[in-house]
Design an enzyme around this catalytic site. Structure first.
Site, mmCIF file in Angstrom:
data_model
loop_
_atom_site.group_PDB
_atom_site.id
_atom_site.type_symbol
_atom_site.label_atom_id
_atom_site.label_comp_id
_atom_site.label_asym_id
_atom_site.label_seq_id
_atom_site.Cartn_x
_atom_site.Cartn_y
_atom_site.Cartn_z
ATOM 1 N N TRP A 42 0.831 -1.214 0.000
ATOM 2 C CA TRP A 42 0.000 0.000 0.000
ATOM 3 C C TRP A 42 0.864 1.261 0.000
ATOM 4 C CZ3 TRP A 42 -1.708 3.172 4.605
ATOM 5 C CH2 TRP A 42 -2.726 4.080 4.260
ATOM 6 N N TYR A 88 -4.322 -0.921 -4.812
ATOM 7 C CA TYR A 88 -3.035 -0.283 -4.513
ATOM 8 C C TYR A 88 -2.397 0.191 -5.826
ATOM 9 C CZ TYR A 88 -3.384 -2.463 0.157
ATOM 10 O OH TYR A 88 -3.800 -2.860 1.416
ATOM 11 N N PRO A 104 1.310 -1.100 11.281
ATOM 12 C CA PRO A 104 1.834 -1.217 12.646
ATOM 13 C C PRO A 104 2.500 0.060 13.140
ATOM 14 C CG PRO A 104 3.235 -2.403 11.090
ATOM 15 C CD PRO A 104 1.987 -2.020 10.338
ATOM 16 N N THR A 135 9.937 1.684 2.446
ATOM 17 C CA THR A 135 10.358 2.329 1.206
ATOM 18 C C THR A 135 11.873 2.185 0.999
ATOM 19 O OG1 THR A 135 10.606 4.452 2.315
ATOM 20 C CG2 THR A 135 8.478 4.024 1.272
ATOM 21 N N GLN A 170 14.786 0.389 6.191
ATOM 22 C CA GLN A 170 13.555 0.370 7.008
ATOM 23 C C GLN A 170 13.117 -1.067 7.265
ATOM 24 O OE1 GLN A 170 10.481 2.669 5.104
ATOM 25 N NE2 GLN A 170 11.462 4.624 5.545
HETATM 26 N N1 NAP Z 1 -6.648 -3.868 4.605
HETATM 27 C C1 NAP Z 1 -6.507 -2.570 4.581
HETATM 28 O O1 NAP Z 1 -7.494 -1.813 4.491
HETATM 29 C C2 NAP Z 1 -5.114 -1.988 4.641
HETATM 30 C C3 NAP Z 1 -4.938 -0.590 4.765
HETATM 31 C C4 NAP Z 1 -3.630 -0.113 4.826
HETATM 32 C C5 NAP Z 1 -2.544 -0.990 4.769
HETATM 33 N N2 NAP Z 1 -2.776 -2.330 4.608
HETATM 34 C C6 NAP Z 1 -1.640 -3.295 4.492
HETATM 35 O O2 NAP Z 1 -0.686 -3.095 5.520
HETATM 36 C C7 NAP Z 1 0.602 -2.844 4.951
HETATM 37 C C8 NAP Z 1 1.411 -1.978 5.876
HETATM 38 O O3 NAP Z 1 0.736 -0.732 6.084
HETATM 39 P P1 NAP Z 1 1.579 0.605 6.176
HETATM 40 O O4 NAP Z 1 2.483 0.724 4.984
HETATM 41 O O5 NAP Z 1 0.638 1.698 6.493
HETATM 42 O O6 NAP Z 1 2.511 0.238 7.453
HETATM 43 P P2 NAP Z 1 3.260 1.202 8.489
HETATM 44 O O7 NAP Z 1 4.339 0.359 9.080
HETATM 45 O O8 NAP Z 1 2.311 1.820 9.425
HETATM 46 O O9 NAP Z 1 3.894 2.360 7.586
HETATM 47 C C9 NAP Z 1 4.897 2.052 6.661
HETATM 48 C C10 NAP Z 1 5.596 3.328 6.218
HETATM 49 O O10 NAP Z 1 6.249 3.955 7.326
HETATM 50 C C11 NAP Z 1 7.573 4.354 6.948
HETATM 51 N N3 NAP Z 1 8.500 3.465 7.669
HETATM 52 C C12 NAP Z 1 8.446 2.103 7.782
HETATM 53 N N4 NAP Z 1 9.425 1.634 8.545
HETATM 54 C C13 NAP Z 1 10.147 2.701 8.943
HETATM 55 C C14 NAP Z 1 11.276 2.844 9.770
HETATM 56 N N5 NAP Z 1 11.868 1.782 10.342
HETATM 57 N N6 NAP Z 1 11.763 4.096 9.987
HETATM 58 C C15 NAP Z 1 11.172 5.173 9.432
HETATM 59 N N7 NAP Z 1 10.096 5.106 8.622
HETATM 60 C C16 NAP Z 1 9.575 3.870 8.386
HETATM 61 C C17 NAP Z 1 7.646 4.190 5.437
HETATM 62 O O11 NAP Z 1 7.103 5.358 4.816
HETATM 63 P P3 NAP Z 1 8.002 6.574 4.210
HETATM 64 O O12 NAP Z 1 9.417 6.114 4.092
HETATM 65 O O13 NAP Z 1 7.344 6.849 2.899
HETATM 66 O O14 NAP Z 1 7.815 7.714 5.183
HETATM 67 C C18 NAP Z 1 6.689 3.030 5.220
HETATM 68 O O15 NAP Z 1 6.205 2.941 3.904
HETATM 69 C C19 NAP Z 1 0.265 -2.235 3.581
HETATM 70 O O16 NAP Z 1 1.306 -2.289 2.672
HETATM 71 C C20 NAP Z 1 -0.899 -3.098 3.174
HETATM 72 O O17 NAP Z 1 -0.438 -4.344 2.697
HETATM 73 C C21 NAP Z 1 -4.030 -2.830 4.560
#
Ligand code: NAP
Length: 316
Positions: free
Chosen positions: A21, A55, A209, A283, A287
């Protein structure tokens, strides 16, 4: 990497998974970078990859599929989802039999696979009789196009209705729910979704998360260039003084443990064994690697109590 059962099914999935996503086919538009991240995930033992047709309007399925094709199919657990409109066509949305039968073939083609392990109803559809949706999902299982079906962001009552109706008609029941769950968003999951899923032997794979990165502390001093919240203005509502104060308080807990806030936030979800997998997003390879370290973090009761005091579900 540890693997957990998807509810009472025999399927085992990695406790950390990777989704697409807002990343693959979108912010991670360089396919070489997508390949580096996904290959690193696979090499670290991640077997579960979560996608959805919506997505990047199909581009995420294409971008992830291109890389996933490098690996033996039997070693992968691939999911996709349907519900949201994919075009202006009146039937290109929702959970009707027609949309389900059309969508699965398009998703399989974009990903480049013969079957999906998990197929999610991305939201509840007010306009389609539930039995129509369940019969279509059951048919896809019999056709071998999917192995299990699941729900995402359904209420406890809606999930229970689906389980009961499937049982009554001797059809395959939903095997997994995909809910939003993190330190900031917990009340509905803890009071309603987790008990319903557990009662019915369903697995839980939780999303966002890190609350889109907020819980890493990257937004402590404003919105950095290149970050998700810089690109996605509509997500900025979560940056409130109250939320930022909580993320800063959480730093003390993480520092005492000698871990990053990202690791702590993910470990806090992983400690619950009713959860089969935490779906992460990344990304960069860095990370991903930093998030994977959460599997090694042990949380004591005192640490959990400290986090509960900061992130009180009563505040939601
Ligand atoms: N079923 C549903 O309705 C639904 C909705 C949303 C998501 N999802 C699923 O859940 C997955 C994960 O959701 P999410 O991407 O929102 O997860 P998240 O862990 O909340 O956010 C991920 C984003 O945070 C940043 N990030 C991740 N790890 C990091 C770190 N260690 N240090 C600094 N920044 C970090 C990156 O963005 P930047 O680098 O761009 O800042 C990354 O793309 C999605 O890909 C999808 O498969 C499902």
């Amino acid at each position: 990497m540890k693997y957990r059962r998807l509810g009472n099914s025999g399927l085992k999935i990695s406790e950390i998974s990777l989704g697409g996503w807002l990343t693959f086919g979108r912010s991670v538009s360089d396919q070489r970078l997508a390949r580096d991240i996904i290959v690193r995930a696979y090499d670290s033992g991640i077997n579960f990859f979560d996608i959805a047709d919506i997505y990047a309007q199909g581009k995420s399925e294409e971008a992830m599929g291109q890389v996933l094709r490098l690996f033996p199919r039997h070693t992968l657990v691939i999911s996709s989802k349907l519900f949201w409109p994919m075009s202006d066509d009146v039937n290109d949305r929702g959970l009707s039999r027609k949309h389900i039968m059309e969508s699965i073939d398009r998703s399989l083609k974009r990903i480049g696979t013969d079957y999906l392990d998990l197929y999610f109803c991305h939201r509840w559809d007010e306009e389609t009789p539930l039995l129509e949706t369940i019969r279509a999902m059951d048919d896809l299982i019999h056709q071998g196009k999917i192995l299990y079906w699941g729900t995402s962001e359904w209420t406890g009552e809606q999930i229970q209705q689906a389980v009961d109706l499937a049982e009554k008609h001797n059809l395959h029941q939903p095997q997994v729910e995909q809910p939003h769950y993190n330190l900031f968003v917990r009340k509905r999951f803890e009071t309603e979704i987790m008990p319903t899923a557990s009662d019915n032997g369903m697995g839980l794979v939780t999303w966002s998360p890190l609350r889109s990165g907020l819980l890493t502390g990257k937004y402590d001093n404003g919105i950095p260039g290149g970050s998700r919240l810089e690109r996605e203005e509509w997500l900025r509502d979560m940056v409130t003084d109250k939320n930022m104060d909580k993320v800063r308080q959480m730093k003390t807990v993480a520092d005492d443990l000698g871990v990053s806030r990202a690791e702590l936030a993910i470990a806090w979800i992983l400690r619950q064994d009713t959860i089969s997998s935490v779906i992460t997003g990344a990304t960069s390879v860095q990370q991903l690697e930093s998030n994977l370290k959460a599997t090694e973090v042990e949380l004591t009761d005192d640490v959990v109590a400290a986090l509960n005091a900061i992130f009180d579900p009563a505040d939601e």
